[in-house]
Enzyme design. Structure first.
Site, PDB file in Angstrom:
ATOM      1  N   GLY A  95      30.652 -23.766   3.117  1.00  0.00           N
ATOM      2  CA  GLY A  95      30.912 -22.733   3.249  1.00  0.00           C
ATOM      3  C   GLY A  95      29.288 -22.435   3.769  1.00  0.00           C
ATOM      4  N   ARG A  96      28.435 -22.218   3.004  1.00  0.00           N
ATOM      5  CA  ARG A  96      27.710 -21.362   3.077  1.00  0.00           C
ATOM      6  C   ARG A  96      25.886 -22.114   3.948  1.00  0.00           C
ATOM      7  NH1 ARG A  96      25.077 -18.587  -0.819  1.00  0.00           N
ATOM      8  NH2 ARG A  96      26.536 -19.772  -2.684  1.00  0.00           N
ATOM      9  N   ARG A 152      25.430  -9.446  -2.977  1.00  0.00           N
ATOM     10  CA  ARG A 152      25.038 -10.953  -3.325  1.00  0.00           C
ATOM     11  C   ARG A 152      23.768 -10.085  -4.619  1.00  0.00           C
ATOM     12  NH1 ARG A 152      22.864 -15.043  -2.003  1.00  0.00           N
ATOM     13  NH2 ARG A 152      24.033 -16.226  -3.353  1.00  0.00           N
ATOM     14  N   TYR A 202      24.708 -11.460  -8.694  1.00  0.00           N
ATOM     15  CA  TYR A 202      24.091 -12.605  -8.815  1.00  0.00           C
ATOM     16  C   TYR A 202      22.413 -12.575  -9.131  1.00  0.00           C
ATOM     17  CZ  TYR A 202      28.284 -14.368  -6.841  1.00  0.00           C
ATOM     18  OH  TYR A 202      29.338 -14.575  -6.164  1.00  0.00           O
ATOM     19  N   CYS A 222      26.453   5.145  -6.422  1.00  0.00           N
ATOM     20  CA  CYS A 222      26.051   5.333  -7.056  1.00  0.00           C
ATOM     21  C   CYS A 222      25.749   4.178  -8.014  1.00  0.00           C
ATOM     22  CB  CYS A 222      26.752   6.539  -7.947  1.00  0.00           C
ATOM     23  SG  CYS A 222      26.723   7.641  -6.313  1.00  0.00           S
ATOM     24  N   TYR A 275      29.049 -14.930   2.745  1.00  0.00           N
ATOM     25  CA  TYR A 275      29.443 -14.348   1.200  1.00  0.00           C
ATOM     26  C   TYR A 275      29.150 -12.985   1.705  1.00  0.00           C
ATOM     27  CZ  TYR A 275      30.973 -18.651  -0.470  1.00  0.00           C
ATOM     28  OH  TYR A 275      31.222 -20.238  -0.345  1.00  0.00           O
TER      29      TYR A 275
HETATM   30  N1  LLP Z   1      35.036 -25.216  -1.448  1.00  0.00           N
HETATM   31  C1  LLP Z   1      35.910 -24.435  -2.758  1.00  0.00           C
HETATM   32  C2  LLP Z   1      36.676 -25.140  -3.767  1.00  0.00           C
HETATM   33  C3  LLP Z   1      34.759 -23.220  -3.171  1.00  0.00           C
HETATM   34  O1  LLP Z   1      35.458 -22.818  -4.698  1.00  0.00           O
HETATM   35  C4  LLP Z   1      33.948 -23.208  -2.923  1.00  0.00           C
HETATM   36  C5  LLP Z   1      33.119 -22.202  -2.867  1.00  0.00           C
HETATM   37  C6  LLP Z   1      33.160 -23.817  -1.511  1.00  0.00           C
HETATM   38  C7  LLP Z   1      34.291 -25.294  -0.997  1.00  0.00           C
HETATM   39  C8  LLP Z   1      32.625 -23.612  -0.655  1.00  0.00           C
HETATM   40  O2  LLP Z   1      30.994 -23.943  -1.187  1.00  0.00           O
HETATM   41  P1  LLP Z   1      29.946 -23.438  -0.517  1.00  0.00           P
HETATM   42  O3  LLP Z   1      29.243 -24.533   0.777  1.00  0.00           O
HETATM   43  O4  LLP Z   1      30.131 -22.161   0.070  1.00  0.00           O
HETATM   44  O5  LLP Z   1      28.853 -23.783  -1.733  1.00  0.00           O
HETATM   45  N2  LLP Z   1      30.338 -15.928  -3.868  1.00  0.00           N
HETATM   46  C9  LLP Z   1      29.464 -16.699  -4.147  1.00  0.00           C
HETATM   47  C10 LLP Z   1      29.662 -18.240  -4.129  1.00  0.00           C
HETATM   48  C11 LLP Z   1      30.885 -18.177  -4.079  1.00  0.00           C
HETATM   49  C12 LLP Z   1      31.233 -20.009  -3.500  1.00  0.00           C
HETATM   50  C13 LLP Z   1      32.419 -19.665  -4.488  1.00  0.00           C
HETATM   51  N3  LLP Z   1      32.881 -21.233  -3.717  1.00  0.00           N
HETATM   52  C14 LLP Z   1      28.407 -16.368  -3.908  1.00  0.00           C
HETATM   53  O6  LLP Z   1      27.766 -15.057  -2.869  1.00  0.00           O
HETATM   54  O7  LLP Z   1      26.641 -17.327  -3.286  1.00  0.00           O
END
Ligand code: LLP
Length: 431
Positions: A275-276, A312, A316, A352, A380
């Site tokens: 994703g990221r 974010r 976090y 606020c 995100y």
């Molecule tokens: N697969 C599953 C089952 C997941 O739960 C996630 C992310 C991904 C793939 C994708 O992960 P990535 O490649 O994006 O790291 N809101 C948080 C990140 C939460 C990630 C949740 N799961 C942030 O802003 O850092």
């Protein structure tokens, strides 16, 4: 690498000055670079070309229809975690047969919806969910393709809020239970084990943890083979990190080459769920400076974007790079600035809440009315935004070379309450 670069001290999104985008579309504004997104898509595809594979983009990172459409046209699959995300993928032109469905709490209607669209695989996260899927598949008269998302108890060495592969996390099936449950699947006429899955965490900045997890999945693969169960894919999840500040994550190629090396003698397809790494650096959040104010302890740079647009930092304590749309020379500095023309500011939003900040203690040479860009905001960012404090969702723009397209209109105030009702006097009388 991305396509948000300075030319003559002016920040561009591909070939367009970001300042002009704010002029045209208003602020705050999410801006995405198509070339950057395509570069990342290519990086994952190229890294996996030597093996049968499916790159399933994790929709939660950024669920914009336009972005999903570009990813679908590139030929990638998707990782979804709700009926809503699956419907978005379909609306964006994605192929349900390239969709895998993860998530710890899928509702029965969501499972039925996904199965009726004949998706590629359901990633199962508990024994109870396995039985729920079997029941629904029986009702539909089909065999549901499933993988167990195992929890390998591997430390992803990331922020605790985004670590998912440890025993204390709610995710996945305990590794020790996996082979027993694969036997349950084998004996069930309405289930078919097509894969083994894991996802150990997000924003991982080294390759070690994913290799440790892959080794565990391989051990399970061989155990299943001995039980007469042959799965067709191993899914290593997402989690590859990006550079927000000074992190040095491996490239997709380095990260995946190490996984492929481990899987080289095994006849399975490799799936991944990035994703990221796909979208973070393909997006920025532009925001205008409303006011500057100081007290004896702090300088505040109050901007028109907030934690409702980008949560974010507040959630976090994430560090995200904040840069000016136009770099002012040191000669054009406010009093009490350092030799580079900067003052130290907390960049805060209008909400606020004391935690409503985008960055703390940032060196900036800014004035009221200037435009700032938060980098790495493509993942995100928009997908976690909200209407808190009565703030409409901001507009989103996709830049392709010298062209810009509105991919989401700025939400109108009245649209925020379009599904709400005031209880009428008549209703009060009859209740
Ligand atoms: N697969 C599953 C089952 C997941 O739960 C996630 C992310 C991904 C793939 C994708 O992960 P990535 O490649 O994006 O790291 N809101 C948080 C990140 C939460 C990630 C949740 N799961 C942030 O802003 O850092």
């Amino acid at each position: 690498m991305d396509y948000f670069n300075y030319k003559d001290n002016e920040l561009y999104a591909e070939d367009i000055k970001v300042r002009d985008l704010v002029e045209q579309y208003g602020s705050p504004l999410y801006v995405y670079s198509k070339a950057t997104l395509e570069r990342h898509l290519r990086a994952f595809e190229d890294a996996l070309v030597s093996k049968d594979h499916l790159v399933c983009y994790a929709v939660k990172a950024n669920c914009s229809l336009a972005i999903l459409n570009i990813i679908a046209e590139f030929g990638c699959g998707f990782d979804v975690v709700s009926k809503g995300e699956l419907m978005r993928v379909i609306a964006a032109g994605g192929d349900p047969q390239k969709v895998i469905y993860s998530g710890v709490g899928k509702r029965p209607d969501e499972i039925e919806f996904a199965l009726s669209y004949n998706i590629k695989c359901l990633n199962i996260e508990s024994e109870s969910e396995l039985y729920a899927v079997s029941k629904i598949a029986a009702k539909l008269g089909i065999k549901a393709p499933v993988a167990l998302r195992v929890n390998p108890n591997v430390d992803a060495k990331t922020h605790p809020s985004i670590s998912t592969g440890l025993k204390k996390n709610k995710f996945g099936i305990p590794f020790e239970d996996a082979s027993r449950l694969y036997q349950v699947i084998k004996n069930d006429p309405h289930l078919e084990a097509t894969g083994i899955d894991c996802h150990i965490g997000s924003q991982m900045t080294s390759g070690g943890p994913i290799i440790e997890a892959t080794d565990k999945l391989i051990a399970l693969y061989h155990e299943l083979e001995a039980m007469g169960i042959k799965v067709d894919h191993i899914d290593i999840g997402g989690g590859l990190g990006v550079t927000y500040n000074d992190e040095t994550p491996p490239s997709p190629y380095e990260y995946l080459a190490a996984v492929l090396q481990r899987l080289k003698d095994i006849d399975v397809a490799v799936y991944c769920e990035p994703g990221r790494a796909m979208v973070a650096n393909a997006g920025i959040l532009l925001t205008k400076v409303l006011y500057l104010k100081s007290n004896p302890e702090r300088n505040f740079c109050i901007v028109d974007a907030s934690m409702s647009d980008l949560i974010r930092p507040a959630l976090y304590n994430s560090w995200m790079n904040i840069v000016p749309a136009v770099k002012r020379p040191a000669t054009d500095a406010l009093p009490e600035s350092d030799k580079n023309g900067n003052r130290v500011y907390d960049v805060v939003g209008p909400i606020c809440e004391s935690d409503d900040f985008l960055g703390k203690e940032r060196n900036l040479n800014v004035r009221e009315g200037d435009v700032l860009a938060v980098r790495g905001a493509g993942a995100y960012g928009s997908s976690m935004s909200s209407n808190y404090n009565g703030r409409p969702l901001c507009a989103e723009i996709l830049v392709d070379g010298s062209r810009s397209y509105v991919i989401r209109e700025r939400q109108k105030e009245e649209d925020m309450w379009e599904n709400e009702r005031i209880i009428t006097d008549l209703e009060k009388q009859f209740s």
